[in-house]
Motif scaffolding. Structure first.
Motif, mmCIF file in Angstrom:
data_model
loop_
_atom_site.group_PDB
_atom_site.id
_atom_site.type_symbol
_atom_site.label_atom_id
_atom_site.label_comp_id
_atom_site.label_asym_id
_atom_site.label_seq_id
_atom_site.Cartn_x
_atom_site.Cartn_y
_atom_site.Cartn_z
ATOM 1 N N LEU A 161 55.650 44.343 22.498
ATOM 2 C CA LEU A 161 55.042 43.154 21.602
ATOM 3 C C LEU A 161 53.549 43.217 21.644
ATOM 4 C CD1 LEU A 161 55.374 40.721 19.801
ATOM 5 C CD2 LEU A 161 55.638 39.483 21.920
ATOM 6 N N GLU A 162 53.268 43.506 22.886
ATOM 7 C CA GLU A 162 51.592 43.438 22.830
ATOM 8 C C GLU A 162 51.063 44.841 22.210
ATOM 9 O OE1 GLU A 162 47.939 44.327 26.388
ATOM 10 O OE2 GLU A 162 50.152 43.956 26.798
ATOM 11 N N ASP A 163 51.654 45.876 22.025
ATOM 12 C CA ASP A 163 51.363 47.159 21.257
ATOM 13 C C ASP A 163 51.418 46.615 19.739
ATOM 14 O OD1 ASP A 163 51.302 48.566 23.355
ATOM 15 O OD2 ASP A 163 53.263 49.573 23.303
ATOM 16 N N GLN A 164 52.540 45.812 19.314
ATOM 17 C CA GLN A 164 52.536 45.771 18.007
ATOM 18 C C GLN A 164 51.722 44.483 17.708
ATOM 19 O OE1 GLN A 164 56.457 44.880 16.767
ATOM 20 N NE2 GLN A 164 57.141 47.001 17.293
ATOM 21 N N LEU A 165 51.227 43.720 18.326
ATOM 22 C CA LEU A 165 50.242 42.698 17.921
ATOM 23 C C LEU A 165 48.731 43.291 18.080
ATOM 24 C CD1 LEU A 165 51.616 39.590 20.029
ATOM 25 C CD2 LEU A 165 51.421 39.853 17.517
ATOM 26 N N GLY A 166 48.517 44.150 18.992
ATOM 27 C CA GLY A 166 47.229 44.719 19.445
ATOM 28 C C GLY A 166 46.481 43.821 20.234
ATOM 29 N N ASP A 167 47.513 42.696 20.980
ATOM 30 C CA ASP A 167 46.511 42.004 21.880
ATOM 31 C C ASP A 167 47.585 41.374 22.701
ATOM 32 O OD1 ASP A 167 45.005 40.128 22.972
ATOM 33 O OD2 ASP A 167 44.661 38.922 21.341
ATOM 34 N N PRO A 200 50.124 38.651 24.095
ATOM 35 C CA PRO A 200 50.728 37.708 23.538
ATOM 36 C C PRO A 200 50.461 36.246 24.358
ATOM 37 C CG PRO A 200 52.352 39.343 24.147
ATOM 38 C CD PRO A 200 51.058 39.650 24.693
ATOM 39 N N LYS A 201 49.995 35.192 23.547
ATOM 40 C CA LYS A 201 49.465 33.977 24.015
ATOM 41 C C LYS A 201 50.433 32.908 23.966
ATOM 42 C CE LYS A 201 44.750 35.189 22.916
ATOM 43 N NZ LYS A 201 44.983 36.394 22.464
ATOM 44 N N PRO A 231 64.435 43.791 30.869
ATOM 45 C CA PRO A 231 63.296 43.016 31.659
ATOM 46 C C PRO A 231 62.370 42.518 30.772
ATOM 47 C CG PRO A 231 63.545 45.335 32.729
ATOM 48 C CD PRO A 231 64.809 45.114 31.498
ATOM 49 N N GLU A 232 61.693 41.392 31.020
ATOM 50 C CA GLU A 232 61.012 40.649 30.027
ATOM 51 C C GLU A 232 59.559 41.510 29.839
ATOM 52 O OE1 GLU A 232 58.698 36.321 29.635
ATOM 53 O OE2 GLU A 232 59.242 37.022 31.579
ATOM 54 N N VAL A 233 59.180 42.265 30.892
ATOM 55 C CA VAL A 233 57.871 43.096 30.913
ATOM 56 C C VAL A 233 58.129 44.083 29.689
ATOM 57 C CG1 VAL A 233 58.872 44.673 32.729
ATOM 58 C CG2 VAL A 233 56.214 44.492 32.170
ATOM 59 N N ALA A 274 56.274 36.120 12.119
ATOM 60 C CA ALA A 274 55.106 36.018 11.229
ATOM 61 C C ALA A 274 54.027 36.965 11.437
ATOM 62 C CB ALA A 274 54.816 34.619 10.871
ATOM 63 N N ASP A 275 53.533 37.033 12.782
ATOM 64 C CA ASP A 275 52.266 37.620 13.190
ATOM 65 C C ASP A 275 52.321 39.043 12.929
ATOM 66 O OD1 ASP A 275 50.867 35.476 14.498
ATOM 67 O OD2 ASP A 275 52.509 35.158 15.366
ATOM 68 N N LEU A 276 53.345 39.601 13.285
ATOM 69 C CA LEU A 276 53.997 41.017 13.112
ATOM 70 C C LEU A 276 54.054 41.459 11.636
ATOM 71 C CD1 LEU A 276 56.396 41.688 16.074
ATOM 72 C CD2 LEU A 276 53.849 42.113 16.129
ATOM 73 N N GLY A 277 54.221 40.536 10.703
ATOM 74 C CA GLY A 277 54.337 40.842 9.346
ATOM 75 C C GLY A 277 52.882 40.892 8.662
ATOM 76 N N GLU A 278 51.949 40.808 9.103
ATOM 77 C CA GLU A 278 50.681 40.952 8.815
ATOM 78 C C GLU A 278 50.094 42.234 8.917
ATOM 79 O OE1 GLU A 278 48.063 38.104 10.850
ATOM 80 O OE2 GLU A 278 49.140 36.278 10.129
ATOM 81 N N PRO A 279 49.692 43.140 7.932
ATOM 82 C CA PRO A 279 49.125 44.468 8.249
ATOM 83 C C PRO A 279 47.918 44.405 9.054
ATOM 84 C CG PRO A 279 49.026 43.774 5.867
ATOM 85 C CD PRO A 279 49.561 42.428 6.519
ATOM 86 N N GLY A 280 47.601 45.551 9.606
ATOM 87 C CA GLY A 280 46.476 45.844 10.317
ATOM 88 C C GLY A 280 45.489 46.508 9.415
ATOM 89 N N ALA A 281 44.174 46.869 9.591
ATOM 90 C CA ALA A 281 43.387 47.572 8.899
ATOM 91 C C ALA A 281 43.724 48.939 8.678
ATOM 92 C CB ALA A 281 41.868 47.482 9.713
#
Length: 317
Positions: free
Chosen positions: A127-133, A135-136, A119-121, A198-205
């Motif tokens: 994905l939302e967990d990994q992005l922290g936001d 998806p747009k 399921p897409e959900v 590419a977005d997920l490759g950026e490290p968080g704080a």
């Protein structure tokens, strides 16, 4: 006459088309060459993620105008095919097709395909967990899955029990099933190119020591439960990306690997207890209870950690 149960179905091409429309989505079908064995459908596993096998019993061309709100992963067991995803020609055996994509498929007369329906959900949640936001943008995976990639290896491993007609190990317990689902979802997002790679490759704080303590305590307290990376981050009071960055920087591991090691220690303690009490519980039962669905991987990890096979501990040696 067709045969229909909750697990399997056999019939001619038109009966197969009706079944596939019911289980997947409406589609156009052109028969190029029939096979004397007829078609067959099998439900292999039904959970949040569903696994089927499908053979139309014919060389066919299938047109799906728009795939609904789930991802289809195709793993050929016999025969082969070729897909058009939009305008992209995909010749690889392993493919992943997402929602709102148009598909044209050509399958050989001897095809038998395992289809993993996600399921897409579920993908969006991870994905939302990994992005922290939230998806747009629309999420799309690269359709071609390389055999040697982490996702390709995982899919090929799944094809073995599907071909043999045996039960998947992860069906043994709710924790094992949850572990499999999370493993597959994270492997898809971590190794298969997609819109947000590419977005997920950026490290968080950086993560604070207090957050890491909360995360480790949560893993130790809830190791027997089907917890997710998001659950650990929530308990630590940081985003998933910040949690992952903190574990890498300060502990030289990942949150999921840390949780796996906690579960391995609990499995070891249980095997020691079994040896002391003479219980009949098997190593397989212990591994599955603690979420280790790949038994050979469990044995290898156990040997690396404790210096011998889990069966040696169980025998009390």
């Amino acid at each position: 006459m067709n045969e229909l149960t909750s697990q399997s179905f056999k019939g001619d091409v038109e009966e197969m088309r009706a079944q596939v429309s019911q289980h997947f989505s409406p589609h156009g079908l052109k028969v190029i060459k029939s096979h004397s064995n007829g078609g067959r459908y099998r439900l292999l596993h039904r959970g949040n993620i569903v696994l089927h096998t499908l053979a139309y019993g014919a060389e066919i061309r299938v047109d799906v105008p728009v795939l609904p709100d789930f991802y289809n992963i195709h793993v050929p067991l016999t025969g082969g095919g070729r897909l058009m995803v939009g305008d992209q020609d995909v010749a690889a055996p392993l493919t992943i097709i997402g929602p709102r994509r148009r598909i044209e498929m050509n399958w050989s007369v001897d095809h038998d395909v395992m289809i993993i329906q996600i399921p897409e959900v579920l993908v969006d949640r991870v994905l939302e967990d990994q992005l922290g936001d939230v998806p747009k943008k629309d999420m799309h995976f690269e359709p071609q899955v390389i055999d040697e990639s982490p996702l390709g290896r995982a899919l090929n491993a799944l094809s073995l029990p599907a071909t043999a007609g045996t039960t998947f190990p992860f069906a043994a317990s709710a924790l094992a099933e949850h572990h499999f689902e999370q493993f597959l979802l994270h492997t898809m997002l971590d190794s298969q190119p997609h819109t947000y790679s590419a977005d997920l490759g950026e490290p968080g704080a950086p993560s604070t020591s207090a957050a890491l303590r909360r995360a480790r305590h949560f893993c130790e307290e809830h190791a027997a439960e089907p917890i997710t990376l998001r659950d650990i981050a929530t308990a630590a009071r940081v985003s998933v990306r910040t949690l992952q960055s903190g574990f890498r920087e300060h502990l030289q591991t990942t949150p999921t690997a840390y949780l796996r090691n906690v579960r391995l220690a609990r499995a070891h303690a249980e095997l020691v207890h079994i040896a002391a009490t003479g219980s009949r519980t098997t190593v397989t039962e212990v591994a599955l209870r603690w979420g280790f669905v790949h038994l050979s991987r469990f044995a290898s990890l156990y040997r690396q950690t404790y210096g011998h096979a889990p069966s040696v501990t169980r025998r009390g040696r």
